[in-house]
Motif scaffolding. Structure first.
Motif, PDB file in Angstrom:
ATOM      1  N   SER A 132       0.849  -1.303   0.082  1.00  0.00           N
ATOM      2  CA  SER A 132      -0.014   0.077  -0.090  1.00  0.00           C
ATOM      3  C   SER A 132       1.034   1.195  -0.136  1.00  0.00           C
ATOM      4  N   ARG A 133       0.353   2.286  -0.133  1.00  0.00           N
ATOM      5  CA  ARG A 133       1.082   3.497  -0.457  1.00  0.00           C
ATOM      6  C   ARG A 133       0.920   4.261   0.883  1.00  0.00           C
ATOM      7  N   ASN A 134       1.828   5.074   1.285  1.00  0.00           N
ATOM      8  CA  ASN A 134       1.901   6.170   2.473  1.00  0.00           C
ATOM      9  C   ASN A 134       2.283   7.453   2.068  1.00  0.00           C
ATOM     10  N   SER A 135       1.632   8.281   1.889  1.00  0.00           N
ATOM     11  CA  SER A 135       2.106   9.684   1.176  1.00  0.00           C
ATOM     12  C   SER A 135       2.717  10.435   2.272  1.00  0.00           C
ATOM     13  N   ALA A 136       2.548  10.254   3.652  1.00  0.00           N
ATOM     14  CA  ALA A 136       3.263  10.927   4.489  1.00  0.00           C
ATOM     15  C   ALA A 136       4.335  10.353   5.337  1.00  0.00           C
ATOM     16  N   TRP A 137       4.761   9.073   4.761  1.00  0.00           N
ATOM     17  CA  TRP A 137       5.796   8.404   5.595  1.00  0.00           C
ATOM     18  C   TRP A 137       7.017   9.258   5.533  1.00  0.00           C
ATOM     19  N   THR A 138       7.635   9.294   6.877  1.00  0.00           N
ATOM     20  CA  THR A 138       8.922   9.907   6.929  1.00  0.00           C
ATOM     21  C   THR A 138       9.758   9.304   8.068  1.00  0.00           C
ATOM     22  N   GLY A 139       9.371   7.805   8.171  1.00  0.00           N
ATOM     23  CA  GLY A 139      10.388   7.136   8.898  1.00  0.00           C
ATOM     24  C   GLY A 139      11.779   7.011   8.538  1.00  0.00           C
ATOM     25  N   GLY A 140      12.515   6.146   9.411  1.00  0.00           N
ATOM     26  CA  GLY A 140      13.672   5.741   9.268  1.00  0.00           C
ATOM     27  C   GLY A 140      13.977   4.383   8.413  1.00  0.00           C
ATOM     28  N   THR A 141      14.008   3.500   9.145  1.00  0.00           N
ATOM     29  CA  THR A 141      14.194   2.111   8.376  1.00  0.00           C
ATOM     30  C   THR A 141      12.945   1.714   7.758  1.00  0.00           C
ATOM     31  N   LEU A 142      13.012   1.500   6.591  1.00  0.00           N
ATOM     32  CA  LEU A 142      11.716   0.997   5.662  1.00  0.00           C
ATOM     33  C   LEU A 142      11.518  -0.395   6.008  1.00  0.00           C
ATOM     34  N   TYR A 151      16.149 -12.371   6.473  1.00  0.00           N
ATOM     35  CA  TYR A 151      15.148 -11.193   6.537  1.00  0.00           C
ATOM     36  C   TYR A 151      14.190 -11.264   7.550  1.00  0.00           C
ATOM     37  N   ASN A 152      13.689 -10.137   8.231  1.00  0.00           N
ATOM     38  CA  ASN A 152      12.810 -10.170   9.244  1.00  0.00           C
ATOM     39  C   ASN A 152      11.774  -9.348   8.834  1.00  0.00           C
ATOM     40  N   PRO A 153      10.779  -9.546   8.423  1.00  0.00           N
ATOM     41  CA  PRO A 153       9.771  -8.760   8.169  1.00  0.00           C
ATOM     42  C   PRO A 153       8.820  -7.786   9.021  1.00  0.00           C
ATOM     43  N   SER A 154       9.232  -7.812  10.225  1.00  0.00           N
ATOM     44  CA  SER A 154       8.858  -7.081  11.391  1.00  0.00           C
ATOM     45  C   SER A 154       9.805  -5.942  11.586  1.00  0.00           C
ATOM     46  N   THR A 155      10.780  -5.899  11.233  1.00  0.00           N
ATOM     47  CA  THR A 155      11.891  -4.983  11.488  1.00  0.00           C
ATOM     48  C   THR A 155      12.627  -4.345  10.070  1.00  0.00           C
ATOM     49  N   GLY A 156      12.375  -5.006   8.911  1.00  0.00           N
ATOM     50  CA  GLY A 156      12.903  -4.488   7.583  1.00  0.00           C
ATOM     51  C   GLY A 156      14.302  -4.855   7.629  1.00  0.00           C
ATOM     52  N   ILE A 157      14.971  -5.890   8.474  1.00  0.00           N
ATOM     53  CA  ILE A 157      16.614  -5.858   8.579  1.00  0.00           C
ATOM     54  C   ILE A 157      16.879  -7.390   8.088  1.00  0.00           C
ATOM     55  N   ASP A 197      18.322   4.606   1.065  1.00  0.00           N
ATOM     56  CA  ASP A 197      19.539   4.044   1.026  1.00  0.00           C
ATOM     57  C   ASP A 197      19.527   2.470   1.375  1.00  0.00           C
ATOM     58  N   ILE A 198      20.392   1.762   0.656  1.00  0.00           N
ATOM     59  CA  ILE A 198      20.777   0.513   1.095  1.00  0.00           C
ATOM     60  C   ILE A 198      21.914   0.550   2.219  1.00  0.00           C
ATOM     61  N   VAL A 215      21.807  -5.627   6.919  1.00  0.00           N
ATOM     62  CA  VAL A 215      21.509  -4.568   5.745  1.00  0.00           C
ATOM     63  C   VAL A 215      20.181  -4.337   5.930  1.00  0.00           C
ATOM     64  N   LEU A 216      19.718  -3.166   5.555  1.00  0.00           N
ATOM     65  CA  LEU A 216      18.305  -2.483   5.511  1.00  0.00           C
ATOM     66  C   LEU A 216      18.334  -1.560   4.582  1.00  0.00           C
ATOM     67  N   VAL A 217      16.825  -0.764   4.404  1.00  0.00           N
ATOM     68  CA  VAL A 217      16.630   0.136   3.507  1.00  0.00           C
ATOM     69  C   VAL A 217      16.491   1.392   4.407  1.00  0.00           C
ATOM     70  N   ARG A 218      17.002   2.569   4.395  1.00  0.00           N
ATOM     71  CA  ARG A 218      16.778   3.754   5.310  1.00  0.00           C
ATOM     72  C   ARG A 218      16.403   4.804   4.415  1.00  0.00           C
ATOM     73  N   ARG A 219      15.442   5.569   4.895  1.00  0.00           N
ATOM     74  CA  ARG A 219      15.106   6.884   4.199  1.00  0.00           C
ATOM     75  C   ARG A 219      16.229   8.022   4.433  1.00  0.00           C
ATOM     76  N   TYR A 220      16.709   8.396   3.161  1.00  0.00           N
ATOM     77  CA  TYR A 220      17.658   9.445   3.259  1.00  0.00           C
ATOM     78  C   TYR A 220      17.185  10.697   3.266  1.00  0.00           C
ATOM     79  N   LEU A 221      16.096  11.007   2.444  1.00  0.00           N
ATOM     80  CA  LEU A 221      15.509  12.410   2.151  1.00  0.00           C
ATOM     81  C   LEU A 221      14.169  11.966   1.495  1.00  0.00           C
ATOM     82  N   GLY A 222      13.219  12.806   1.703  1.00  0.00           N
ATOM     83  CA  GLY A 222      11.798  13.017   1.091  1.00  0.00           C
ATOM     84  C   GLY A 222      10.534  12.386   1.983  1.00  0.00           C
TER      85      GLY A 222
END
Length: 143
Positions: free
Chosen positions: A22-32, A45-51, A77-78, A117-124
């Motif tokens: 699903s989409r999230n137009s207001a997401w500004t978190g850290g780890t996705l 891979y842990n689907p509860s943490t994204g790590i 970022d990866i 290894v995780l995916v993290r928001r850098y900007l946006g």
């Protein structure tokens, strides 16, 4: 050397693809966090943490695909053990119509046992996805 699938040691195989449905137009978190596991062989891979946590040392490949929310910007970022390795960017500008852009990136990393290894928001802000899992994170052990 017999390399048929049945003679391979599967305990050393690690691969996953996870997505967001699903989409999230207001997401500004850290780890996705990618909660929907589409494919998984082995563990890590842990689907509860994204790590993803490496259970064995080796060379791994990671890939992320992101789509920006309507007329917004997102940069992801990866990240290996807290250090950004590559960035995927998606944004649209100057358009009055509804538009989404896609960004992707892939990286090959040598991991030690216990590395994360995780995916993290850098900007946006925000992202677009739907039930077809437009937004995904994948990884596998190469050797």
């Amino acid at each position: 050397m017999n390399l048929s699938k049945q003679n391979c040691d599967n305990s050393n195989h690690h691969a996953f693809t996870a997505g967001i449905s699903s989409r999230n137009s207001a997401w500004t978190g850290g780890t996705l966090v990618f909660p929907d596991v589409i494919y998984s062989e082995g563990t890590g891979y842990n689907p509860s943490t994204g790590i993803f946590t490496a259970l064995t040392a080796g060379t791994y490949v990671f890939y992320v695909s992101v789509q920006s929310e309507n007329k917004q910007e997102i940069r992801l970022d990866i990240v290996l053990n807290g250090s950004s390795k590559v960035r995927a960017m998606a944004w649209s500008s100057g358009s009055s119509s509804s538009i989404h852009q896609t960004g992707t990136n892939m990286v090959i990393l040598h991991l030690q046992t216990g590395d994360s290894v995780l995916v993290r928001r850098y900007l946006g802000t925000g992202y677009y996805s739907d039930s077809a899992h437009v937004l995904t994170f994948s990884g596998f052990k190469l050797y």
